[in-house]
Design an enzyme around this catalytic site. Sequence first.
Site, mmCIF file in Angstrom:
data_model
loop_
_atom_site.group_PDB
_atom_site.id
_atom_site.type_symbol
_atom_site.label_atom_id
_atom_site.label_comp_id
_atom_site.label_asym_id
_atom_site.label_seq_id
_atom_site.Cartn_x
_atom_site.Cartn_y
_atom_site.Cartn_z
ATOM 1 N N HIS A 1 -1.414 1.406 -4.315
ATOM 2 C CA HIS A 1 -1.791 2.812 -4.160
ATOM 3 C C HIS A 1 -0.894 3.749 -4.950
ATOM 4 O O HIS A 1 -0.829 4.945 -4.640
ATOM 5 C CB HIS A 1 -1.777 3.190 -2.666
ATOM 6 N N GLN B 1 0.853 -1.199 0.000
ATOM 7 C CA GLN B 1 0.000 0.000 0.000
ATOM 8 C C GLN B 1 0.882 1.239 0.000
ATOM 9 O O GLN B 1 0.389 2.351 -0.130
ATOM 10 C CB GLN B 1 -0.897 0.022 1.238
ATOM 11 N N ASN B 2 2.189 1.020 0.179
ATOM 12 C CA ASN B 2 3.108 2.155 0.292
ATOM 13 C C ASN B 2 3.447 2.724 -1.078
ATOM 14 O O ASN B 2 3.361 2.029 -2.089
ATOM 15 C CB ASN B 2 4.399 1.721 1.021
ATOM 16 N N CYS C 1 -0.751 13.107 -15.720
ATOM 17 C CA CYS C 1 -1.679 14.182 -16.090
ATOM 18 C C CYS C 1 -2.989 13.963 -15.336
ATOM 19 O O CYS C 1 -3.502 12.840 -15.293
ATOM 20 C CB CYS C 1 -1.933 14.146 -17.604
ATOM 21 N N ASN D 1 3.082 -6.729 13.539
ATOM 22 C CA ASN D 1 2.678 -5.371 13.882
ATOM 23 C C ASN D 1 2.835 -5.211 15.390
ATOM 24 O O ASN D 1 2.363 -6.078 16.127
ATOM 25 C CB ASN D 1 1.208 -5.166 13.480
HETATM 26 P P1 OAD Z 1 -1.483 3.173 8.971
HETATM 27 O O1 OAD Z 1 -0.759 4.403 9.402
HETATM 28 O O2 OAD Z 1 -2.993 3.144 8.981
HETATM 29 O O3 OAD Z 1 -1.023 1.914 9.882
HETATM 30 C C1 OAD Z 1 0.337 1.664 10.088
HETATM 31 C C2 OAD Z 1 0.452 0.386 10.912
HETATM 32 O O4 OAD Z 1 1.824 0.068 11.056
HETATM 33 C C3 OAD Z 1 -0.121 0.521 12.321
HETATM 34 O O5 OAD Z 1 -0.969 -0.578 12.584
HETATM 35 C C4 OAD Z 1 1.122 0.481 13.222
HETATM 36 O O6 OAD Z 1 0.867 -0.181 14.454
HETATM 37 C C5 OAD Z 1 2.069 -0.342 12.384
HETATM 38 N N1 OAD Z 1 3.491 -0.116 12.653
HETATM 39 C C6 OAD Z 1 4.098 1.001 13.110
HETATM 40 N N2 OAD Z 1 5.435 0.810 13.193
HETATM 41 C C7 OAD Z 1 5.681 -0.478 12.747
HETATM 42 C C8 OAD Z 1 6.840 -1.279 12.590
HETATM 43 N N3 OAD Z 1 8.062 -0.809 12.901
HETATM 44 N N4 OAD Z 1 6.697 -2.546 12.126
HETATM 45 C C9 OAD Z 1 5.465 -3.039 11.821
HETATM 46 N N5 OAD Z 1 4.319 -2.327 11.944
HETATM 47 C C10 OAD Z 1 4.436 -1.062 12.409
HETATM 48 O O7 OAD Z 1 -0.912 2.806 7.524
HETATM 49 P P2 OAD Z 1 -1.529 1.783 6.485
HETATM 50 O O8 OAD Z 1 -2.175 0.622 7.147
HETATM 51 O O9 OAD Z 1 -0.462 1.476 5.497
HETATM 52 O O10 OAD Z 1 -4.156 4.835 1.552
HETATM 53 O O11 OAD Z 1 -2.647 2.667 5.758
HETATM 54 C C11 OAD Z 1 -3.309 2.063 4.653
HETATM 55 C C12 OAD Z 1 -3.723 3.158 3.730
HETATM 56 O O12 OAD Z 1 -4.483 4.152 4.449
HETATM 57 C C13 OAD Z 1 -2.580 3.950 3.131
HETATM 58 O O13 OAD Z 1 -1.990 3.294 2.036
HETATM 59 C C14 OAD Z 1 -3.332 5.184 2.683
HETATM 60 C C15 OAD Z 1 -4.224 5.430 3.871
HETATM 61 O O14 OAD Z 1 -5.458 5.961 3.494
HETATM 62 C C16 OAD Z 1 -4.071 5.646 0.448
HETATM 63 O O15 OAD Z 1 -3.263 6.555 0.389
HETATM 64 C C17 OAD Z 1 -5.036 5.309 -0.617
#
Ligand code: OAD
Length: 246
Positions: free
Chosen positions: A121, A103-104, A129, A214
């Site tokens: 994503h 998702q990154n 564009c 996590n």
């Molecule tokens: P979040 O910020 O929602 O969640 C990050 C997760 O990583 C949390 O559950 C933390 O506990 C965990 N975390 C933090 N440090 C960590 C580490 N060192 N090792 C393992 N886990 C760790 O980010 P995402 O789940 O990626 O979408 O968010 C998903 C999507 O929400 C993103 O891609 C974005 C956002 O809306 C779009 O941009 C479309």
Amino acid sequence: MPIEIPPKLTERLARARRVTVLTGAGISAESGIPTFRDALSGLWANYDLQELATSEGFARNPKLVWEWYAERRLRVAGVQPNPGHRALAQLEKRYEAFTLVTQNIDSLHQRAGSRAVIELHGNIARVKCSREHTVVSEFARDDSPPCCASCGAYLRPDVVWFGELLPPEALARAEAAAQECDVFLSIGTSAQVYPAADLPLRARAAGATVVEINPEKTALTHHAHFALRAPAGVVLPQLLAALGEG
Ligand code: OAD
């Protein structure tokens, strides 16, 4: 701080032929990139995501959105992949079918050496564009935002904004990889945003062993067969070592 890898998990991974991984912002946290919800700290704390990560926000204030992404692009370019990214690149070599879905938008998996990366994503380094959606490599660096040379519309980051559809081909490949794997690793994601959050559930329904890595509990935790409550940069090198690859 090392953690205990359950022997049953090591055995499942050793026996597996097909492994699918879903990563979120947490795997890049140890590289110094704030997780998605933390990204609105400091300078951007008083903006909400609806202003910065939506096409409506971009239409309302293209300069603000362009500059927020330009600042994140600079931050991303200035950091390095961490042991978690590198361990996944090593793990990929061990399996005949290994799919890394992320998702990154930071390219850190590719910079760590991962080859089979599916970006659900988009990618902050790419620009497209806003009207034709064609990716553009050359554009005026001092305009904010620059305009498309062929149609004159503003250029925008090639990332998925809230309310936008994911790239259909990437999503289809990710769903197939979730349904066909023996082991599914969900790493560093809060498992709140669909359809990405549906992937581990599809894997579980298809009979895969689901593992969450996590430090915190998430919406996925109670569906996972194994939950390793520690940072990815600690757990993944240990998983590799347990498999005799480290
Ligand atoms: P979040 O910020 O929602 O969640 C990050 C997760 O990583 C949390 O559950 C933390 O506990 C965990 N975390 C933090 N440090 C960590 C580490 N060192 N090792 C393992 N886990 C760790 O980010 P995402 O789940 O990626 O979408 O968010 C998903 C999507 O929400 C993103 O891609 C974005 C956002 O809306 C779009 O941009 C479309």
